[in-house]
Scaffold this motif. Structure first.
Motif, PDB file in Angstrom:
ATOM      1  N   HIS A 130       0.839  -1.199   0.000  1.00 33.78           N
ATOM      2  CA  HIS A 130       0.000   0.000   0.000  1.00 33.78           C
ATOM      3  C   HIS A 130       0.880   1.258   0.000  1.00 33.78           C
ATOM      4  O   HIS A 130       0.670   2.180  -0.793  1.00 33.78           O
ATOM      5  CB  HIS A 130      -0.881  -0.049   1.256  1.00 33.78           C
ATOM      6  CG  HIS A 130      -1.846   1.065   1.396  1.00 33.78           C
ATOM      7  ND1 HIS A 130      -3.206   0.899   1.225  1.00 33.78           N
ATOM      8  CD2 HIS A 130      -1.680   2.378   1.689  1.00 33.78           C
ATOM      9  CE1 HIS A 130      -3.808   2.055   1.419  1.00 33.78           C
ATOM     10  NE2 HIS A 130      -2.906   2.970   1.708  1.00 33.78           N
ATOM     11  N   GLU A 131       1.865   1.262   0.871  1.00 33.24           N
ATOM     12  CA  GLU A 131       2.720   2.449   0.987  1.00 33.24           C
ATOM     13  C   GLU A 131       3.541   2.674  -0.280  1.00 33.24           C
ATOM     14  O   GLU A 131       3.781   3.813  -0.674  1.00 33.24           O
ATOM     15  CB  GLU A 131       3.639   2.311   2.209  1.00 33.24           C
ATOM     16  CG  GLU A 131       2.875   2.552   3.499  1.00 33.24           C
ATOM     17  CD  GLU A 131       3.707   2.315   4.757  1.00 33.24           C
ATOM     18  OE1 GLU A 131       4.880   1.916   4.626  1.00 33.24           O
ATOM     19  OE2 GLU A 131       3.149   2.513   5.850  1.00 33.24           O
ATOM     20  N   ALA A 132       3.939   1.584  -0.931  1.00 27.21           N
ATOM     21  CA  ALA A 132       4.692   1.735  -2.182  1.00 27.21           C
ATOM     22  C   ALA A 132       3.852   2.482  -3.221  1.00 27.21           C
ATOM     23  O   ALA A 132       4.360   3.362  -3.922  1.00 27.21           O
ATOM     24  CB  ALA A 132       5.108   0.371  -2.713  1.00 27.21           C
ATOM     25  N   THR A 151      -7.371  -1.875   0.188  1.00 31.77           N
ATOM     26  CA  THR A 151      -7.145  -0.774   1.140  1.00 31.77           C
ATOM     27  C   THR A 151      -6.953   0.552   0.404  1.00 31.77           C
ATOM     28  O   THR A 151      -7.434   1.594   0.858  1.00 31.77           O
ATOM     29  CB  THR A 151      -5.936  -1.055   2.054  1.00 31.77           C
ATOM     30  OG1 THR A 151      -4.777  -1.338   1.247  1.00 31.77           O
ATOM     31  CG2 THR A 151      -6.201  -2.244   2.964  1.00 31.77           C
ATOM     32  N   LEU A 152      -6.284   0.516  -0.736  1.00 35.92           N
ATOM     33  CA  LEU A 152      -6.095   1.736  -1.527  1.00 35.92           C
ATOM     34  C   LEU A 152      -7.433   2.265  -2.020  1.00 35.92           C
ATOM     35  O   LEU A 152      -7.708   3.462  -1.991  1.00 35.92           O
ATOM     36  CB  LEU A 152      -5.173   1.445  -2.720  1.00 35.92           C
ATOM     37  CG  LEU A 152      -3.699   1.186  -2.362  1.00 35.92           C
ATOM     38  CD1 LEU A 152      -3.008   0.397  -3.464  1.00 35.92           C
ATOM     39  CD2 LEU A 152      -2.960   2.509  -2.105  1.00 35.92           C
ATOM     40  N   ARG A 153      -8.268   1.358  -2.473  1.00 33.19           N
ATOM     41  CA  ARG A 153      -9.576   1.769  -3.003  1.00 33.19           C
ATOM     42  C   ARG A 153     -10.474   2.319  -1.897  1.00 33.19           C
ATOM     43  O   ARG A 153     -11.184   3.297  -2.104  1.00 33.19           O
ATOM     44  CB  ARG A 153     -10.279   0.586  -3.675  1.00 33.19           C
ATOM     45  CG  ARG A 153      -9.717   0.225  -5.026  1.00 33.19           C
ATOM     46  CD  ARG A 153     -10.581  -0.824  -5.687  1.00 33.19           C
ATOM     47  NE  ARG A 153     -11.865  -0.292  -6.120  1.00 33.19           N
ATOM     48  CZ  ARG A 153     -12.128   0.104  -7.360  1.00 33.19           C
ATOM     49  NH1 ARG A 153     -11.211   0.015  -8.285  1.00 33.19           N
ATOM     50  NH2 ARG A 153     -13.309   0.584  -7.670  1.00 33.19           N
ATOM     51  N   ILE A 154     -10.455   1.680  -0.742  1.00 36.33           N
ATOM     52  CA  ILE A 154     -11.317   2.160   0.352  1.00 36.33           C
ATOM     53  C   ILE A 154     -10.924   3.588   0.718  1.00 36.33           C
ATOM     54  O   ILE A 154     -11.781   4.461   0.872  1.00 36.33           O
ATOM     55  CB  ILE A 154     -11.222   1.219   1.570  1.00 36.33           C
ATOM     56  CG1 ILE A 154     -11.833  -0.148   1.239  1.00 36.33           C
ATOM     57  CG2 ILE A 154     -11.949   1.833   2.777  1.00 36.33           C
ATOM     58  CD1 ILE A 154     -11.557  -1.229   2.279  1.00 36.33           C
ATOM     59  N   GLU A 155      -9.625   3.831   0.847  1.00 40.16           N
ATOM     60  CA  GLU A 155      -9.183   5.188   1.194  1.00 40.16           C
ATOM     61  C   GLU A 155      -9.658   6.217   0.163  1.00 40.16           C
ATOM     62  O   GLU A 155      -9.971   7.356   0.507  1.00 40.16           O
ATOM     63  CB  GLU A 155      -7.648   5.250   1.258  1.00 40.16           C
ATOM     64  CG  GLU A 155      -7.052   4.588   2.489  1.00 40.16           C
ATOM     65  CD  GLU A 155      -5.535   4.674   2.501  1.00 40.16           C
ATOM     66  OE1 GLU A 155      -4.944   5.120   1.494  1.00 40.16           O
ATOM     67  OE2 GLU A 155      -4.944   4.280   3.520  1.00 40.16           O
ATOM     68  N   PRO A 196      -3.829   2.225   6.081  1.00 40.25           N
ATOM     69  CA  PRO A 196      -2.378   2.333   6.201  1.00 40.25           C
ATOM     70  C   PRO A 196      -1.877   3.772   6.028  1.00 40.25           C
ATOM     71  O   PRO A 196      -0.886   4.147   6.633  1.00 40.25           O
ATOM     72  CB  PRO A 196      -1.858   1.433   5.065  1.00 40.25           C
ATOM     73  CG  PRO A 196      -2.956   0.454   4.829  1.00 40.25           C
ATOM     74  CD  PRO A 196      -4.215   1.265   5.033  1.00 40.25           C
ATOM     75  N   THR A 197      -2.567   4.560   5.232  1.00 38.50           N
ATOM     76  CA  THR A 197      -2.117   5.934   5.000  1.00 38.50           C
ATOM     77  C   THR A 197      -2.463   6.836   6.178  1.00 38.50           C
ATOM     78  O   THR A 197      -1.647   7.612   6.645  1.00 38.50           O
ATOM     79  CB  THR A 197      -2.761   6.501   3.718  1.00 38.50           C
ATOM     80  OG1 THR A 197      -2.466   5.621   2.639  1.00 38.50           O
ATOM     81  CG2 THR A 197      -2.240   7.893   3.404  1.00 38.50           C
TER      82      THR A 197
END
Lengths: 373, 127
Positions: free
Chosen positions: A38-40, A237-241, A328-329
């Protein structure tokens, strides 16, 4: 039934990725750690194998008419090389699937066969390819249209390169000028010597590209990028954010059907076109939907998850969480869900019932990254 | 991939471990379990003083992608919980048999400990 394998299956196994059944495909859910992946993507670039996504090509003299009839957006607004986000709805205006529709660029080498007029490729969600081919063919025959509908799902690998450094990473191995592609613009170019359709599209809230290449060339394209491999866990997780809909969670035609207005994607509905579901959606547009898709931020300890009830502070049920995670962000528990319209105002305090315990939460905009940026 | 499974612990099929020191039993989840879960982001534990039966659910551990129930390997009164996990749940990933421990129990039934899997038996079921 055995799972369908993407062309990179052996590559993922060699890399010891954790695999999962997704839409009938065996796909990597995690390579290293969801947090790392995710962080990448947020900070540099990550690469995803999304070959499980369906690809259906529509060509022939009546291709435009057929696409216009079965998707909610206006395909006549597309020039060759343009793409658009669209909904596939039923007569009641409920979302069967969401999709990206490409009007294929001229100078086709990799994707389309010969054909007259506009040629389209649309990308439904994983495992929906046969359903969509049947739907397109049925409507074509019913309307007496002259169009070819071809399932290309197992002919093309799809790789997504996402993140702020995606443009540099792709430009280093592509022959064409990919840096100047506009969002939702596609072109044919060579990627690591492989003829590919490259579009500036993505689903992570970051700049990014999706690369469609012949099945047998998948490994050449994948291994051309020296960046973090990412699985479907990080994709979620990227999409949810970013507040993007997750098929099967935020809308599920079988278990939790939603119309595009309540799902927050009314922008993809063009009521001045004639498509299946249009009349029903005109009514929803005029009267407003009963519920609204919202973001959630948990104030108490806990993690919101799919299916948890959303209540008022008094305990009255007003909605349901459809996706949730520890962001994560933001390093905070966040979610997406539907609440009754009168409780949907940003800033409202609600409760998310986690294993029977009401936990305080706040209604947020669906794009939870706005505040972060 | 091989996982650490210390010989001196007892295990449940549901991936909890128990380490005995006199009548005190410390409990956590295994190296295999933390790897399966991925990044642990939340742990819910009982209160000190709670009485637990062997095999009873005592809390949950959540990773970014999943929620898992936790089960007591043995019965007894909860004498300590690892409050560090509330602010640093990643300790479960980093050190599952050490800093990532979850609770301590005062053993009530001697025989509970005899029912646990050995390291060898537990390893067999995870292979």
């Amino acid at each position: 039934m055995s799972l369908r394998l993407p062309p990179l299956a052996a590559v993922h196994q060699d890399r010891a990725a954790k695999l999962t059944d997704f839409g009938g495909w065996e796909m990597p859910v995690e390579f290293d750690s969801i947090r790392t992946e995710h962080e990448a993507v947020r900070k540099s670039a990550g690469i995803f194998d999304v070959s499980h996504m369906s690809e259906i090509e529509v060509s022939g003299p009546d291709a435009t008419t057929l696409m216009q009839r079965l998707t909610s957006n206006d395909v006549t607004a597309l020039s060759p090389g343009d793409a658009q986000y669209s909904m596939i709805t039923d007569e009641a205006g409920l979302i069967i699937d969401d999709t990206v529709v490409y009007r294929l660029p001229e100078g086709d080498r990799a994707v389309a066969p010969d054909g007259d007029g506009a040629r389209y490729l649309f990308v439904p969600n994983a495992g929906h390819d046969e359903l969509m081919v049947d739907r397109w063919v049925d409507h074509r025959d019913e309307l007496g249209l002259d169009a070819s509908v071809t399932n290309r799902t197992e002919e093309y690998a799809m790789v997504a390169l996402q993140g702020p450094d995606a443009s540099d990473a792709l430009a280093a191995v592509a022959s064409g000028d990919v840096r100047n592609l506009s969002p939702f613009e596609a072109t044919y170019t060579s990627v690591a010597g492989v003829d590919a359709l490259v579009s500036r599209t993505g689903y992570t809230g970051e700049d990014g590209y999706e690369i469609l290449a012949p099945w047998d060339d998948a490994e050449t394209v994948w291994s051309a990028f020296d960046c973090q491999p990412c699985g479907l866990g990080a994709r979620d997780t990227l999409r949810i954010e970013a507040g993007f809909l997750l098929s099967g969670q935020d809308f599920d035609y079988e278990d939790d059907p939603r119309n595009p207005y309540e799902a927050g994607v009314g922008f993809s509905v063009k009521l001045d076109t004639e498509f299946v579901g249009r009349d029903a959606l005109e009514g929803v547009h005029e009267e407003g939907s009963d519920q609204k898709f919202v973001g959630l931020r948990l104030i108490d300890r806990g993690v919101p998850r799919h299916g948890y009830p959303i209540t008022t502070p008094d305990g009255e049920t007003i909605g349901t969480v459809t996706s949730g995670t520890m962001s994560p962000t933001l390093d905070e528990p966040i979610g997406l869900g539907y609440v009754d319209r009168e409780h949907a105002a940003v800033g409202s305090t609600v409760r998310v019932e986690i294993r029977g315990q009401p936990k305080k939460a706040r209604i947020e905009p669906t794009n939870l990254l706005d505040e972060y940026r | 991939m091989s996982f650490e499974t210390p010989d001196d612990l007892g295990y449940l099929e549901s991936h909890e471990w128990a380490r005995r020191d006199g009548d005190t039993v410390r409990v956590g989840i295994t190296d295999f379990a933390q790897d399966e879960l991925g990044d642990v982001v939340f742990v819910e534990l009982p209160d000190v003083g709670d009485e637990l039966d062997a095999q009873a659910e005592f809390g949950v551990v959540e990773s970014i992608k999943a929620v898992s129930d936790l089960y007591a390997p043995v019965g007894g009164e909860v004498t300590a919980v690892n409050e560090d996990l509330f602010s640093a749940p990643e300790l479960v990933n980093d050190d599952p048999y050490g800093e990532g421990w979850m609770l301590e129990l005062e053993l009530s039934e001697e025989s509970d400990f005899d029912d646990l899997l050995s390291a060898e038996e537990y390893t067999e079921q995870t292979e």
